[in-house]
Motif scaffolding. Structure first.
Motif, short mmCIF file in Angstrom:
data_model
loop_
_atom_site.label_atom_id
_atom_site.label_comp_id
_atom_site.label_asym_id
_atom_site.label_seq_id
_atom_site.Cartn_x
_atom_site.Cartn_y
_atom_site.Cartn_z
N UNK A 1 0.85 -1.19 0.00
CA UNK A 1 0.00 0.00 0.00
C UNK A 1 0.89 1.24 0.00
N UNK A 2 0.68 2.08 -0.99
CA UNK A 2 1.42 3.33 -1.11
C UNK A 2 2.93 3.12 -1.03
N UNK A 3 3.40 2.10 -1.72
CA UNK A 3 4.83 1.86 -1.84
C UNK A 3 5.49 1.14 -0.67
N UNK A 4 4.68 0.66 0.28
CA UNK A 4 5.22 -0.05 1.44
C UNK A 4 4.55 -1.41 1.57
N UNK A 5 5.28 -2.37 2.09
CA UNK A 5 4.67 -3.64 2.45
C UNK A 5 4.08 -3.47 3.84
N UNK A 6 2.75 -3.52 3.92
CA UNK A 6 2.11 -3.23 5.20
C UNK A 6 1.72 -4.49 5.96
N UNK A 7 1.72 -5.64 5.28
CA UNK A 7 1.33 -6.87 5.97
C UNK A 7 1.80 -8.08 5.19
N UNK A 8 1.96 -9.16 5.91
CA UNK A 8 2.29 -10.46 5.31
C UNK A 8 1.53 -11.52 6.09
N UNK A 9 0.83 -12.38 5.39
CA UNK A 9 -0.02 -13.37 6.05
C UNK A 9 0.12 -14.73 5.38
N UNK A 10 0.07 -15.79 6.19
CA UNK A 10 -0.13 -17.13 5.66
C UNK A 10 -1.60 -17.28 5.32
N UNK A 11 -1.89 -18.06 4.27
CA UNK A 11 -3.29 -18.20 3.85
C UNK A 11 -4.17 -18.72 4.98
N UNK A 12 -3.66 -19.70 5.75
CA UNK A 12 -4.48 -20.30 6.80
C UNK A 12 -4.68 -19.38 7.99
N UNK A 13 -3.94 -18.26 8.04
CA UNK A 13 -4.01 -17.37 9.19
C UNK A 13 -4.77 -16.08 8.91
N UNK A 14 -5.45 -16.01 7.78
CA UNK A 14 -6.14 -14.77 7.43
C UNK A 14 -7.45 -15.10 6.71
N UNK A 15 -8.16 -14.07 6.34
CA UNK A 15 -9.43 -14.21 5.62
C UNK A 15 -9.47 -13.19 4.48
N UNK A 16 -10.34 -13.42 3.50
CA UNK A 16 -10.48 -12.40 2.44
C UNK A 16 -10.89 -11.04 3.00
N UNK A 17 -11.71 -11.04 4.04
CA UNK A 17 -12.15 -9.78 4.63
C UNK A 17 -10.97 -9.01 5.23
N UNK A 18 -10.07 -9.71 5.90
CA UNK A 18 -8.91 -9.02 6.47
C UNK A 18 -8.01 -8.47 5.36
N UNK A 19 -7.80 -9.27 4.31
CA UNK A 19 -6.96 -8.81 3.21
C UNK A 19 -7.55 -7.58 2.55
N UNK A 20 -8.86 -7.56 2.34
CA UNK A 20 -9.52 -6.39 1.74
C UNK A 20 -9.31 -5.16 2.63
#
Length: 261
Positions: free
Chosen positions: A225-244
């Motif tokens: 986001x805006x030229x920075x990596x703001x998060x990194x997640x394993x697929x099993x540790x997140x949801x589409x809602x969190x990624x959005x």
């Protein structure tokens, strides 16, 4: 008892930044790209994904930071440098020649030749056999390596582009929106190809705006986001809602980073 050796990622970005005059396109990107894993790069248009990929692919040189290949510093001055180090990029446009056959596209620029009385002749049967083996390995449902690429569907063309990358002995394959404009059945085939790449030991970087596709094939996701990596997640540790929420800036982690930027 000795602890097991830590295997470095195939490619690691450390503090990568990129400036275009007064514009900062990337700032302090730390990211590991590992063999046998699908890493999805996510973010809105202008988030920095494409700039980062162009640095990895040798199209841009970073303004700061470094890339480590198998733990050793490396510099890519040109895309050919990246290719020589086992990095292949499959762009959305694919860059295939529709009037040439599948085999000719896979070997384009790297044709196998044999010299007879000093004259070069293409080793067509060897090239066809190699491409047929790659297509079979990928379960690409393309029977004839001599078929013109212009006669293929979108998913089959993706398979040809992947075969070309494998023929270059790529260890990292970057795929830019591989399912864009494909029908549902074709999308399923391409996602299967992506998983097969990872299963055969390749590192795969997937750029996609389709979260359904991402959650089907990605092992790990990095949000820009805006030229920075703001998060990194394993697929099993997140949801589409969190990624959005991370992509849009609604997530607390995104807001906290923007405050400190």
């Amino acid at each position: 008892m000795l602890a097991p050796a830590v295997v470095p990622p195939f490619l690691a970005a450390r503090g990568i930044s990129k400036r275009f005059g007064a514009l900062t396109a990337l700032s302090g990107i730390d990211l590991d790209i590992r063999a046998g894993e699908v890493l999805a790069l996510l973010g809105d248009n202008g988030a920095g994904k494409s700039t980062f990929i162009k640095i990895v692919a040798g199209a841009h040189e970073p303004s700061g930071g470094e890339l480590l290949l198998d733990g050793m510093p490396v510099t890519f001055a040109t895309p050919q440098d990246a290719t020589d180090h086992g990095i292949a990029t499959i762009f959305q446009e694919l860059a295939l020649s529709e009037n040439l056959s599948i085999a000719e596209n896979v070997f384009l620029g790297r044709e196998l030749v044999i010299r007879v009385a000093g004259l070069p002749f293409l080793r067509r049967s060897v090239m066809r056999a190699r491409v047929a083996a790659l297509l079979h390995e990928l379960d690409a449902h393309v029977a004839d390596p001599d078929a013109p690429v212009g006669s293929l569907s979108g998913g089959q063309r993706q398979a040809v582009a992947i075969c070309r990358a494998l023929n270059l002995e790529a260890r990292l394959v970057i795929m830019d929106e591989p399912t864009a404009a494909l029908a549902v059945a074709e999308t399923r085939k391409v996602l299967s190809l992506v998983r097969r790449l990872a299963e055969r030991g390749c590192a795969v970087v997937l750029i996609s705006h389709n979260l359904l596709d991402v959650f089907e094939v990605a092992d790990r996701m990095a949000v820009f986001r805006r030229g920075r990596k703001i998060a990194e997640r394993r697929r099993d540790d997140t949801t589409p809602e969190e990624i959005v929420s991370l992509i849009t800036g609604a997530h607390p982690d995104a807001r906290a980073l923007e405050i400190t930027a």
